[in-house]
Design an enzyme around this catalytic site. Structure first.
Site, short mmCIF file in Angstrom:
data_model
loop_
_atom_site.label_atom_id
_atom_site.label_comp_id
_atom_site.label_asym_id
_atom_site.label_seq_id
_atom_site.Cartn_x
_atom_site.Cartn_y
_atom_site.Cartn_z
N SER A 126 16.64 6.76 -3.13
CA SER A 126 15.83 6.74 -4.56
C SER A 126 16.20 8.05 -5.47
O SER A 126 16.38 9.09 -4.86
CB SER A 126 14.34 6.90 -4.02
OG SER A 126 13.82 5.66 -3.27
N GLU A 127 16.02 7.77 -6.49
CA GLU A 127 16.23 8.81 -7.68
C GLU A 127 15.32 8.68 -8.53
O GLU A 127 14.57 7.55 -8.44
CB GLU A 127 17.55 8.46 -8.22
CG GLU A 127 18.81 8.46 -7.22
CD GLU A 127 20.24 8.47 -7.99
OE1 GLU A 127 20.24 8.23 -9.17
OE2 GLU A 127 21.30 8.66 -7.15
N THR A 158 11.81 11.26 2.47
CA THR A 158 11.02 11.53 3.77
C THR A 158 11.82 12.38 4.80
O THR A 158 12.85 12.11 4.87
CB THR A 158 10.33 10.34 4.44
OG1 THR A 158 9.89 9.47 3.58
CG2 THR A 158 9.85 10.41 5.62
N GLY A 242 14.70 -1.23 8.23
CA GLY A 242 13.59 -0.15 8.09
C GLY A 242 12.25 -0.75 7.62
O GLY A 242 10.95 -0.28 8.14
N ARG A 243 12.37 -2.12 7.14
CA ARG A 243 10.99 -2.79 6.78
C ARG A 243 10.13 -3.23 7.90
O ARG A 243 9.04 -3.21 7.79
CB ARG A 243 11.46 -3.88 5.91
CG ARG A 243 11.63 -3.19 4.39
CD ARG A 243 12.49 -4.19 3.66
NE ARG A 243 12.91 -3.58 2.42
CZ ARG A 243 13.82 -3.88 1.52
NH1 ARG A 243 14.45 -4.97 1.62
NH2 ARG A 243 14.03 -3.12 0.32
N GLN A 279 -24.85 -9.90 9.43
CA GLN A 279 -23.81 -11.09 9.34
C GLN A 279 -22.67 -10.31 8.20
O GLN A 279 -21.56 -10.59 8.40
CB GLN A 279 -24.11 -12.25 8.86
CG GLN A 279 -23.43 -13.40 9.28
CD GLN A 279 -24.10 -14.65 8.85
OE1 GLN A 279 -24.57 -14.99 7.67
NE2 GLN A 279 -24.26 -15.51 9.77
N GLN A 336 -15.89 0.94 3.88
CA GLN A 336 -17.18 0.41 3.50
C GLN A 336 -18.09 0.24 4.70
O GLN A 336 -19.36 0.40 4.45
CB GLN A 336 -16.99 -1.06 2.94
CG GLN A 336 -17.89 -1.49 2.12
CD GLN A 336 -18.37 -0.71 0.77
OE1 GLN A 336 -17.44 -0.08 0.32
NE2 GLN A 336 -19.66 -0.96 0.40
N GLY A 340 -21.51 5.97 3.86
CA GLY A 340 -21.18 7.56 3.49
C GLY A 340 -20.17 8.16 4.40
O GLY A 340 -19.43 9.03 4.07
N GLU A 363 10.41 2.14 1.07
CA GLU A 363 11.43 1.02 1.52
C GLU A 363 11.14 -0.15 0.76
O GLU A 363 11.39 -1.39 1.43
CB GLU A 363 11.34 0.99 3.14
CG GLU A 363 11.51 2.47 3.61
CD GLU A 363 11.98 2.46 5.31
OE1 GLU A 363 12.22 1.27 5.62
OE2 GLU A 363 11.58 3.57 5.88
N1 CAA Z 1 20.12 -7.51 2.54
C1 CAA Z 1 21.65 -7.50 2.45
N2 CAA Z 1 22.21 -7.43 1.42
C2 CAA Z 1 21.66 -7.59 0.24
C3 CAA Z 1 19.95 -7.60 0.22
C4 CAA Z 1 19.28 -7.55 1.38
N3 CAA Z 1 18.15 -7.41 1.73
N4 CAA Z 1 19.60 -7.49 -1.13
C5 CAA Z 1 20.64 -7.38 -1.81
N5 CAA Z 1 21.89 -7.68 -1.05
C6 CAA Z 1 23.37 -7.74 -1.45
C7 CAA Z 1 23.74 -9.03 -2.30
O1 CAA Z 1 23.92 -9.93 -1.37
C8 CAA Z 1 24.75 -8.33 -3.13
O2 CAA Z 1 26.11 -8.66 -2.31
P1 CAA Z 1 27.30 -9.10 -2.99
O3 CAA Z 1 27.54 -8.50 -4.16
O4 CAA Z 1 28.39 -8.65 -1.85
O5 CAA Z 1 26.79 -10.57 -2.94
C9 CAA Z 1 24.57 -7.02 -3.48
O6 CAA Z 1 23.53 -6.49 -2.46
C10 CAA Z 1 23.72 -6.95 -4.86
O7 CAA Z 1 22.53 -7.80 -4.75
P2 CAA Z 1 21.61 -7.85 -5.82
O8 CAA Z 1 22.81 -8.34 -7.01
O9 CAA Z 1 20.57 -9.01 -5.49
O10 CAA Z 1 21.04 -6.83 -6.36
P3 CAA Z 1 19.78 -6.26 -7.56
O11 CAA Z 1 20.27 -5.30 -8.07
O12 CAA Z 1 19.56 -7.66 -8.13
O13 CAA Z 1 18.57 -6.15 -6.59
C11 CAA Z 1 17.22 -5.54 -4.86
C12 CAA Z 1 18.57 -5.69 -5.17
C13 CAA Z 1 16.95 -6.45 -3.74
C14 CAA Z 1 16.26 -5.24 -5.78
C15 CAA Z 1 17.85 -4.00 -4.38
O14 CAA Z 1 17.87 -3.13 -5.11
C16 CAA Z 1 16.32 -3.44 -3.49
O15 CAA Z 1 16.11 -3.74 -2.24
N6 CAA Z 1 15.74 -2.25 -3.77
C17 CAA Z 1 14.73 -1.59 -3.38
C18 CAA Z 1 15.31 -0.60 -2.75
C19 CAA Z 1 14.38 0.26 -1.83
O16 CAA Z 1 13.89 -0.49 -0.88
N7 CAA Z 1 14.32 1.78 -1.95
C20 CAA Z 1 13.53 2.50 -0.83
C21 CAA Z 1 13.95 3.77 -0.86
S1 CAA Z 1 14.23 4.24 0.79
C22 CAA Z 1 12.87 4.80 1.47
O17 CAA Z 1 11.74 4.50 0.88
C23 CAA Z 1 12.86 5.73 2.63
C24 CAA Z 1 11.99 6.53 3.04
O18 CAA Z 1 12.12 7.87 2.75
C25 CAA Z 1 10.56 6.06 3.58
#
Ligand code: CAA
Length: 379
Positions: A126-127, A158, A242-243, A279, A336, A340, A363
């Protein structure tokens, strides 16, 4: 898919439950109040083998399956969601990513201490302007021959200050869009790598969340993960697993809040009887239980499919989406039911309500899960 738990699963669940009740519960309110990292408790989690649960023992891990991981995560999150996220990031983002995609040399150097829990890892995608839209990476890594020069900022990381090993995603060729992204292993202390101040958060205050700044950080070429341009695919595939970790965290928060509310409903009397016998309260508890059971089935389905080697992008997203919604709803209902008392720290449920919100954000937000799920419907 077999939801029957083995003897080993039950033992791991019990070990995690005992640890959570005996070691996490006593200080959890204080750690939340003072945003204190559970340093001693994380060491104990390492001793129990919980920091590298699914890693092959030859790399220092416990060699367990994803179902075991879900069971342990859930027990820990029932009591302390902060400890759970520290564990989740180390296990299902950092260790899993290193084990699946790294070279033998990279694994021996970085995975072994992480899986043993001797050090902690962080996952840096993330940025400021690239949270959900992960392809829009502004952090750059310029190829300088034997090394890359890393520049940029990462947000909401994290384990940001407590980690020693960081998996950093960066743009190496803007023209190639997501195919011009790479992932790197970066060590704390390298010149130009700075950890920003700790974020003040609504919940999961026991975990440390920071911005990270990279200014001309020299990253050796051998620290790139996979072939050139593999970074986005790496991040997406790691996040799929991770999900399941975050879904387990959400399931744990919901279960913890429900159990406290059920107990309280048999202790508290109003209008001449225990409130459970009204209830309005009994029906609320019934709904909470149904939602938790449905969430558990989705989380276990995703874990079983992972253990069977199936593509878990769809089932992991469904588990996270639903379990995080249930966590919020059930924690709210638990407050709820406590009336209190639910609003004050000593009853735990107000913390659980605050902690639950993040499970809909990190994530991948709930909106991102819906993108992943709906795309899966088409394919
Ligand atoms: N699994 C595997 N590959 C995937 C994928 C998935 N779930 N989702 C996309 N891809 C691949 C696609 O197949 C594609 O590959 P090819 O070009 O080789 O075919 C490539 O990635 C690009 O895909 P998209 O064109 O679909 O990309 P997009 O820009 O439209 O969007 C998105 C993809 C699903 C929205 C993605 O950007 C996403 O998941 N965003 C969320 C990011 C995230 O979860 N951030 C959390 C930060 S980490 C964190 O929170 C950690 C912490 O500290 C707790």
């Amino acid at each position: 898919m077999d939801f029957n738990l083995t003897e080993e699963h039950l033992m791991i669940q019990q070990a995690a439950r005992d640890f959570a009740q005996n070691e996490l519960l006593p200080g959890v309110i204080e750690r939340d109040e003072h945003s204190k990292f559970p340093t001693e408790q994380v060491k104990m989690m390492a001793d129990l083998g919980f920091m590298g649960m699914m890693v092959d023992p030859k790399y220092g891990g416990s060699g367990l399956d994803s179902v075991s991981y879900v069971l342990a995560m859930t027990e820990i999150a029932k009591v302390d969601a902060s400890a759970a996220v520290i564990m989740s990031v180390n296990n299902s983002l950092v260790c899993a990513g290193l084990e699946k995609y790294c070279t033998e040399e990279q694994k021996m150097k970085y995975l072994v201490p992480l899986a043993k829990g001797e050090v902690i890892g962080a996952f840096c995608l993330s940025e400021p302007e690239a949270g959900s839209d992960a392809t829009s990476q502004k952090t750059t890594a310029i190829d300088k021959g034997d090394h890359y020069l890393l520049n940029g900022t990462k947000n909401w990381i994290t384990n940001g200050s407590t980690a020693s090993t960081y998996l950093v995603i960066a743009q190496t060729d803007i023209e190639k869009k997501h195919k011009g992204i790479n992932a790197f292993i970066v060590e704390k202390g390298w010149p130009g790598f700075e950890v920003g101040p700790k974020e003040k958060k609504m919940g999961i205050r026991g975990s440390d969340t920071h911005s990270l700044m990279f200014t001309d950080v020299k990253v050796p070429k051998e620290n790139r993960i996979g072939p050139d341009g593999f970074g986005f695919s790496f991040a997406m595939n790691v996040l799929n697993g991770g999900r399941i970790g975050i879904a387990s965290q959400a399931l744990g928060i919901a279960t913890g809040a429900y159990e406290l509310a059920l107990k309280y409903s048999h202790e508290r009397k109003a209008f001449g009887k225990e409130i459970f016998h009204h209830q309005a309260i009994a029906f609320k508890l019934a709904d909470m239980y149904v939602k938790i059971t449905a969430a558990k089935l989705l989380v276990m389905k995703a874990a079983c499919e992972k253990d069977e080697g199936k593509d878990i992008s769809h089932s992991g997203a469904m588990a996270k989406l639903y379990a995080s919604e249930v966590a919020l709803e059930v924690a709210n209902d638990a407050v709820q039911i406590h009336g209190g008392n639910g609003y004050v720290a000593e009853y735990h449920v107000e913390r659980m309500m605050r902690d639950s919100k993040i499970t809909q954000i990190y994530e991948g937000t709930s909106e991102i899960q819906r993108i992943v799920i709906s795309r899966g419907l088409v394919s």
